[in-house]
Design a protein around this motif. Structure first.
Motif, PDB file in Angstrom:
ATOM      1  N   ASN A  33      24.622 -13.633  23.788  1.00 60.57           N
ATOM      2  CA  ASN A  33      24.091 -14.752  24.702  1.00 60.57           C
ATOM      3  C   ASN A  33      22.720 -14.802  25.179  1.00 60.57           C
ATOM      4  OD1 ASN A  33      26.673 -15.654  23.683  1.00 60.57           O
ATOM      5  ND2 ASN A  33      27.522 -15.066  25.685  1.00 60.57           N
ATOM      6  N   LYS A  34      22.280 -13.523  25.660  1.00 62.39           N
ATOM      7  CA  LYS A  34      20.982 -13.550  26.256  1.00 62.39           C
ATOM      8  C   LYS A  34      19.891 -13.726  25.084  1.00 62.39           C
ATOM      9  CE  LYS A  34      21.889 -10.020  29.855  1.00 62.39           C
ATOM     10  NZ  LYS A  34      21.443  -8.515  30.161  1.00 62.39           N
ATOM     11  N   ASP A  35      20.261 -13.398  24.228  1.00 70.31           N
ATOM     12  CA  ASP A  35      19.165 -13.610  22.845  1.00 70.31           C
ATOM     13  C   ASP A  35      19.360 -14.906  22.534  1.00 70.31           C
ATOM     14  OD1 ASP A  35      18.589 -10.985  23.034  1.00 70.31           O
ATOM     15  OD2 ASP A  35      19.992 -10.466  21.279  1.00 70.31           O
ATOM     16  N   LEU A  36      20.468 -15.818  22.560  1.00 71.24           N
ATOM     17  CA  LEU A  36      20.551 -17.046  22.238  1.00 71.24           C
ATOM     18  C   LEU A  36      19.725 -17.998  23.350  1.00 71.24           C
ATOM     19  CD1 LEU A  36      24.354 -17.517  20.892  1.00 71.24           C
ATOM     20  CD2 LEU A  36      22.203 -17.932  19.540  1.00 71.24           C
ATOM     21  N   ILE A  37      20.043 -17.670  24.514  1.00 70.76           N
ATOM     22  CA  ILE A  37      19.283 -18.485  25.711  1.00 70.76           C
ATOM     23  C   ILE A  37      17.879 -18.199  25.430  1.00 70.76           C
ATOM     24  CG2 ILE A  37      18.825 -18.352  27.965  1.00 70.76           C
ATOM     25  CD1 ILE A  37      22.027 -17.597  28.340  1.00 70.76           C
ATOM     26  N   SER A  38      17.322 -17.134  25.154  1.00 65.65           N
ATOM     27  CA  SER A  38      15.855 -16.661  24.910  1.00 65.65           C
ATOM     28  C   SER A  38      15.349 -17.471  23.901  1.00 65.65           C
ATOM     29  CB  SER A  38      15.757 -15.208  24.659  1.00 65.65           C
ATOM     30  OG  SER A  38      14.371 -15.147  24.587  1.00 65.65           O
ATOM     31  N   LYS A  39      16.129 -17.550  22.799  1.00 68.96           N
ATOM     32  CA  LYS A  39      15.529 -18.447  21.594  1.00 68.96           C
ATOM     33  C   LYS A  39      15.718 -19.903  21.934  1.00 68.96           C
ATOM     34  CE  LYS A  39      17.222 -19.372  16.931  1.00 68.96           C
ATOM     35  NZ  LYS A  39      18.212 -19.395  15.975  1.00 68.96           N
ATOM     36  N   GLY A  40      16.703 -20.355  22.527  1.00 73.26           N
ATOM     37  CA  GLY A  40      16.673 -21.829  22.887  1.00 73.26           C
ATOM     38  C   GLY A  40      15.457 -22.158  23.853  1.00 73.26           C
ATOM     39  N   ILE A  41      15.394 -21.367  24.957  1.00 73.71           N
ATOM     40  CA  ILE A  41      14.346 -21.771  25.673  1.00 73.71           C
ATOM     41  C   ILE A  41      12.900 -21.714  24.871  1.00 73.71           C
ATOM     42  CG2 ILE A  41      13.097 -20.611  27.733  1.00 73.71           C
ATOM     43  CD1 ILE A  41      15.851 -19.657  28.840  1.00 73.71           C
ATOM     44  N   LYS A  42      12.865 -20.887  24.185  1.00 72.10           N
ATOM     45  CA  LYS A  42      11.413 -20.788  23.387  1.00 72.10           C
ATOM     46  C   LYS A  42      11.328 -22.084  22.544  1.00 72.10           C
ATOM     47  CE  LYS A  42      10.764 -15.845  22.986  1.00 72.10           C
ATOM     48  NZ  LYS A  42      11.147 -14.721  22.268  1.00 72.10           N
ATOM     49  N   GLU A  43      12.677 -22.358  21.720  1.00 71.86           N
ATOM     50  CA  GLU A  43      12.409 -23.527  20.821  1.00 71.86           C
ATOM     51  C   GLU A  43      12.456 -25.100  21.949  1.00 71.86           C
ATOM     52  OE1 GLU A  43      16.157 -23.435  18.803  1.00 71.86           O
ATOM     53  OE2 GLU A  43      15.239 -22.027  17.439  1.00 71.86           O
ATOM     54  N   PHE A  44      12.919 -25.046  23.040  1.00 71.08           N
ATOM     55  CA  PHE A  44      12.790 -26.135  23.907  1.00 71.08           C
ATOM     56  C   PHE A  44      11.456 -26.240  24.364  1.00 71.08           C
ATOM     57  CE2 PHE A  44      13.749 -28.338  27.922  1.00 71.08           C
ATOM     58  CZ  PHE A  44      14.272 -29.590  27.478  1.00 71.08           C
ATOM     59  N   ASN A  45      10.694 -25.159  24.577  1.00 70.20           N
ATOM     60  CA  ASN A  45       9.372 -25.023  25.142  1.00 70.20           C
ATOM     61  C   ASN A  45       8.485 -25.923  24.054  1.00 70.20           C
ATOM     62  OD1 ASN A  45       8.266 -24.491  27.443  1.00 70.20           O
ATOM     63  ND2 ASN A  45       8.271 -22.473  27.365  1.00 70.20           N
ATOM     64  N   VAL A  46       8.801 -25.207  22.904  1.00 73.42           N
ATOM     65  CA  VAL A  46       8.039 -25.776  21.537  1.00 73.42           C
ATOM     66  C   VAL A  46       8.071 -27.356  21.742  1.00 73.42           C
ATOM     67  CG1 VAL A  46       7.925 -26.009  19.253  1.00 73.42           C
ATOM     68  CG2 VAL A  46       7.935 -23.548  20.433  1.00 73.42           C
ATOM     69  N   LEU A  47       9.374 -27.564  21.838  1.00 72.31           N
ATOM     70  CA  LEU A  47       9.684 -29.098  21.750  1.00 72.31           C
ATOM     71  C   LEU A  47       8.930 -29.927  22.839  1.00 72.31           C
ATOM     72  CD1 LEU A  47      11.188 -31.861  20.873  1.00 72.31           C
ATOM     73  CD2 LEU A  47      12.916 -31.017  22.543  1.00 72.31           C
ATOM     74  N   LEU A  48       8.914 -29.267  24.014  1.00 75.57           N
ATOM     75  CA  LEU A  48       8.117 -30.035  25.098  1.00 75.57           C
ATOM     76  C   LEU A  48       6.681 -30.061  24.973  1.00 75.57           C
ATOM     77  CD1 LEU A  48      10.130 -28.780  28.249  1.00 75.57           C
ATOM     78  CD2 LEU A  48      10.374 -31.170  27.168  1.00 75.57           C
ATOM     79  N   ASN A  49       6.179 -28.809  24.563  1.00 79.01           N
ATOM     80  CA  ASN A  49       4.814 -28.658  24.336  1.00 79.01           C
ATOM     81  C   ASN A  49       4.045 -29.544  23.098  1.00 79.01           C
ATOM     82  OD1 ASN A  49       4.214 -26.853  26.432  1.00 79.01           O
ATOM     83  ND2 ASN A  49       4.670 -25.276  25.245  1.00 79.01           N
ATOM     84  N   GLN A  50       5.028 -30.074  22.123  1.00 78.57           N
ATOM     85  CA  GLN A  50       4.649 -30.945  21.043  1.00 78.57           C
ATOM     86  C   GLN A  50       4.253 -32.468  21.548  1.00 78.57           C
ATOM     87  OE1 GLN A  50       7.708 -30.293  18.035  1.00 78.57           O
ATOM     88  NE2 GLN A  50       6.638 -28.579  17.356  1.00 78.57           N
ATOM     89  N   GLN A  51       5.026 -32.873  22.607  1.00 78.56           N
ATOM     90  CA  GLN A  51       4.732 -34.182  23.121  1.00 78.56           C
ATOM     91  C   GLN A  51       3.341 -34.290  23.427  1.00 78.56           C
ATOM     92  OE1 GLN A  51       7.752 -35.901  22.477  1.00 78.56           O
ATOM     93  NE2 GLN A  51       8.357 -33.569  21.996  1.00 78.56           N
ATOM     94  N   VAL A  52       3.012 -35.577  22.959  1.00 75.21           N
ATOM     95  CA  VAL A  52       1.570 -36.278  23.165  1.00 75.21           C
ATOM     96  C   VAL A  52       1.843 -37.420  23.797  1.00 75.21           C
ATOM     97  CG1 VAL A  52      -0.361 -36.980  21.989  1.00 75.21           C
ATOM     98  CG2 VAL A  52       0.869 -35.307  21.057  1.00 75.21           C
ATOM     99  N   PHE A  53       1.242 -37.613  25.173  1.00 71.76           N
ATOM    100  CA  PHE A  53       1.410 -38.776  25.948  1.00 71.76           C
ATOM    101  C   PHE A  53       0.202 -39.686  25.508  1.00 71.76           C
ATOM    102  CE2 PHE A  53       2.719 -35.608  29.534  1.00 71.76           C
ATOM    103  CZ  PHE A  53       3.850 -35.313  28.921  1.00 71.76           C
TER     104      PHE A  53
END
Length: 92
Positions: A7-27
């Motif tokens: 579960n720790k590994d899944l959380i880590s993976k999910g956080i990284k993916e979510f961060n990528v999603l947020l960083n891809q946003q262009v205002f």
């Protein structure tokens, strides 16, 4: 109760993916309203929680604790992203 490693590994993976999603946003202009962006981000958080919930392992209590920790991390990242978006709206 400590989280199991899977579960720790899944959380880590999910956080990284979510961060990528947020960083891809262009205002860009025209910008969506702050309320609309909050709705979008909340939907993203719900999507990630639902997706990773199916992959959590262990007893129900362990899964619930892992999901709670995951939600807290996603909420923290979301708050930071929304602060950046509010600053963008103020500057445009």
């Amino acid at each position: 109760m400590a989280l199991i490693q899977t579960n720790k590994d899944l959380i880590s993976k999910g956080i990284k993916e979510f961060n990528v999603l947020l960083n891809q946003q262009v205002f860009t202009d025209p910008a969506v309203s702050e309320e609309a962006m909050v709705t979008v981000v909340n939907d993203w958080v719900s999507f990630y929680i639902d997706y990773y919930k199916k992959q959590m392992s262990g007893e129900q209590e362990e899964q619930d604790k892992a999901l709670q920790e995951f939600r807290q991390e996603l909420d923290t990242l979301s708050a930071s992203f929304l602060d950046k978006y509010r600053n963008f709206l103020k500057s445009s």
